[in-house]
Design a protein around this motif. Structure first.
Motif, PDB file in Angstrom:
ATOM      1  N   LEU A  70       2.252   1.692  -3.488  1.00 46.33           N
ATOM      2  CA  LEU A  70       1.203   2.128  -4.425  1.00 46.33           C
ATOM      3  C   LEU A  70       0.922   3.621  -4.273  1.00 46.33           C
ATOM      4  CD1 LEU A  70      -1.259  -0.898  -4.184  1.00 46.33           C
ATOM      5  CD2 LEU A  70       0.099  -0.239  -6.180  1.00 46.33           C
TER       6      LEU A  70
ATOM      7  N   ILE B 204       5.287   0.406  -8.614  1.00 45.61           N
ATOM      8  CA  ILE B 204       4.073  -0.400  -8.725  1.00 45.61           C
ATOM      9  C   ILE B 204       4.413  -1.872  -8.950  1.00 45.61           C
ATOM     10  CG2 ILE B 204       3.730  -0.074 -11.227  1.00 45.61           C
ATOM     11  CD1 ILE B 204       0.697   0.166 -10.550  1.00 45.61           C
TER      12      ILE B 204
ATOM     13  N   HIS C   4       3.750   5.457  -5.897  1.00 39.30           N
ATOM     14  CA  HIS C   4       3.594   5.396  -7.353  1.00 39.30           C
ATOM     15  C   HIS C   4       2.634   6.478  -7.835  1.00 39.30           C
ATOM     16  CE1 HIS C   4       1.400   3.802 -10.953  1.00 39.30           C
ATOM     17  NE2 HIS C   4       2.644   3.656 -11.379  1.00 39.30           N
ATOM     18  N   ARG C   5       1.510   6.613  -7.160  1.00 39.30           N
ATOM     19  CA  ARG C   5       0.528   7.623  -7.553  1.00 39.30           C
ATOM     20  C   ARG C   5       1.108   9.033  -7.423  1.00 39.30           C
ATOM     21  NH1 ARG C   5      -2.479  10.524  -4.390  1.00 39.30           N
ATOM     22  NH2 ARG C   5      -2.232   9.122  -2.609  1.00 39.30           N
TER      23      ARG C   5
ATOM     24  N   GLU D 278       0.828  -1.205   0.000  1.00 37.77           N
ATOM     25  CA  GLU D 278       0.000   0.000   0.000  1.00 37.77           C
ATOM     26  C   GLU D 278       0.866   1.260   0.000  1.00 37.77           C
ATOM     27  OE1 GLU D 278      -3.305   2.304  -0.282  1.00 37.77           O
ATOM     28  OE2 GLU D 278      -3.144   0.119  -0.493  1.00 37.77           O
TER      29      GLU D 278
ATOM     30  N   ALA E 138       5.328  -3.231  -5.573  1.00 39.18           N
ATOM     31  CA  ALA E 138       4.125  -3.265  -4.730  1.00 39.18           C
ATOM     32  C   ALA E 138       3.349  -4.552  -5.006  1.00 39.18           C
ATOM     33  CB  ALA E 138       3.244  -2.048  -5.027  1.00 39.18           C
ATOM     34  N   GLU E 139       3.278  -4.915  -6.259  1.00 35.04           N
ATOM     35  CA  GLU E 139       2.565  -6.143  -6.623  1.00 35.04           C
ATOM     36  C   GLU E 139       3.357  -7.388  -6.249  1.00 35.04           C
ATOM     37  OE1 GLU E 139       2.224  -5.157 -10.711  1.00 35.04           O
ATOM     38  OE2 GLU E 139       0.329  -4.077 -10.476  1.00 35.04           O
TER      39      GLU E 139
END
Length: 482
Positions: free
Chosen positions: A72, A112, A75-76, A69, A115-116
């Motif tokens: 992510l 990202i 990343h945003r 989280e 994160a995955e």
């Protein structure tokens, strides 16, 4: 008066160096001082390592979803600030704005991707020969990581190390290149706003890298060292890290061959060679350093390459139409002049370029004309040395088998390129090349999802992909008697 910034990020807060030391950050296109920043030393990096050590138990126990989280959110935020980051990169590092924008997107991809991948650190069960025994395999974070990143890709090389460390449950202390600390500060501002807990990620900017590197090597709290930079420094770090059996991953120098077989389209190959050779003004570890061209298409290839290279606009990266920016410093300029002079003295021909650029407002920066050299032979320095600049040396070959041996005749083994329309030749050449990456009719064989790294003295380990996360994990076996 130039503004001075507190650029050490330790235990979740920004601070100056303990002794108040600072250093200047300059624009390589003009020599202008952009800012003064904190210059950390031994005391500062010790505080950062201690903070990372304190944060490790809680962060390593966080769930993969909690760690994901944070990445992510980062990343945003990076995508939202992409234009500001690109503008900063062009000002501090020099690359043209279009290339800077591409790098920011690439940097965000690592956030990202990992994160995955954080949610895909799978264990294993292994059958035992005993009826009353079970084996479990699990992966756990290595621990506190010391990281050193370069100036040529000052944002993406940070996320390529920090993202997998955070995803794996490690904590990290980063020392960015002294030429580009502002880009590192911008990345850590994003990490802070994304909610990275105090001590999990720490930043120590420094003009002198030696005290930081020495502490990484000698402090027992550092379990792993990750470094991107020159082969000479990488060898030294790996040697010293062995004294405490620290985990190391190294992405070092390159001397990439670019092989153009006789059946290739010479115009297509020459256009590709020009683009990747002048990527970041040639200041890329995957930049081709030796361009091998079959004699049968030599003239057409050289004509197109020379036309493309000579037509590229050199200048400050924020100016419209500029595709080649400055070199990072005067030492890089000197190396270009020395390699060209040596090659010409030994029989090479300068098809275009070959000199410093000082006209049209370029005198204040480190600009070298995009250059094509022909008649290059193995006696020349440029045949053996990594150039790290905008010089394309062309070497003619006659025999397809010989060219693979010529390409492999180097201590380096990072990237390589092959142009051919024959599938069998492409595969056999890719198998025969002793390089960690091979681009077949492709000048960009890289991605956050693909393993990046080299063989021989181009490094140890891989970054990106599944392999990139494993570099930050220990494997533990649990045997259970039932």
């Amino acid at each position: 008066m130039t503004e001075t910034l507190d650029t050490l990020y330790v235990d979740g807060g920004w601070c100056p160096a303990a002794d108040g030391s600072t250093f200047e950050v300059t624009d390589p296109a003009s020599g202008e001082v952009i800012h003064r920043v904190a210059s950390g030393g031994k005391a500062d990096v010790q505080l950062a390592i201690a903070a990372a050590e304190r944060a490790l138990p809680v962060w390593s126990a966080a769930t993969a979803y909690q760690r994901a989280e944070v990445l992510l959110k980062a990343h945003r935020l990076m995508l939202e600030r992409s234009e500001d980051l690109a503008q900063l990169m062009t000002r501090e590092q020099g690359k043209p704005i279009k290339a800077a924008r591409t790098e920011v997107k690439y940097a965000a991809d690592f956030l990202i991707w990992f994160a995955e991948e954080a949610k895909r650190v799978y264990g294993q069960t292994i059958p035992s020969a005993r009826e009353d025994q079970r084996f479990l395999v699990m992966h756990q974070p290595v621990g506190v990581v010391g990281a050193v990143t370069p100036w040529n890709y000052p944002i993406s090389m940070i996320t390529r190390k920090v993202a997998p460390a955070i995803a794996a449950g490690c904590t990290i202390v980063l020392k960015p290149a002294e030429q580009t600390p502002l880009c590192a500060v911008a990345v850590f501002e994003i990490l802070h706003e994304a909610g990275v807990p105090a001590g999990v990620a720490n930043l120590v900017t420094a003009e002198d890298p030696e005290p930081i590197g020495t502490e990484f090597l000698t402090n027992p709290a550092i379990a792993k060292l990750t470094f991107t930079g020159s082969t000479a420094v990488g060898r030294m770090l790996a040697r010293e890290a062995a004294g405490q059996m620290k985990r190391v991953s190294m992405e070092l120098g390159g001397h990439a061959p670019f092989i153009v077989f006789g059946d290739a389209d010479p115009e297509h190959a020459a256009k590709g060679a020009a683009l990747v050779k002048l990527l970041n003004a040639g200041q890329a570890c995957i930049s081709p350093n030796r361009i091998f061209v079959h004699r049968s298409i030599r003239d057409e290839f050289v004509n197109v390459l020379t036309k493309r290279v000579s037509g590229m606009k050199v200048g400050q990266g924020l100016i419209d139409g500029v595709t080649v920016g400055p070199l990072i410093d005067s030492d890089a300029m000197d190396r270009m002049e020395q390699q060209v002079a040596d090659a010409v003295a030994k029989g090479a021909t300068v098809e275009t370029g070959g000199t410093r650029l000082i006209d049209d407002g370029l005198a204040g920066g480190h600009f070298f004309a995009p250059t094509v050299l022909t008649g290059v032979t193995e006696e020349m320095r440029i045949y053996r040395e990594e150039t790290f600049g905008p010089i394309a040396p062309v070497i003619v070959f006659d025999d397809d088998d010989d060219v693979v041996a010529m390409a492999n005749d180097t201590d380096y083994g990072l990237a390589s390129y092959v142009y051919t329309q024959n599938l069998s030749k492409a595969l056999r050449t890719a198998e025969g090349l002793r390089f960690g990456m091979v681009g077949i009719n492709d000048i960009n064989p890289t991605s956050a999802a693909a393993p990046f790294g080299g063989m021989k003295q181009s490094g140890l380990g891989r970054e990106g992909a599944q392999e990139g996360l494993l570099e930050y994990l220990e494997t533990k076996l649990v045997g259970i008697s039932v």
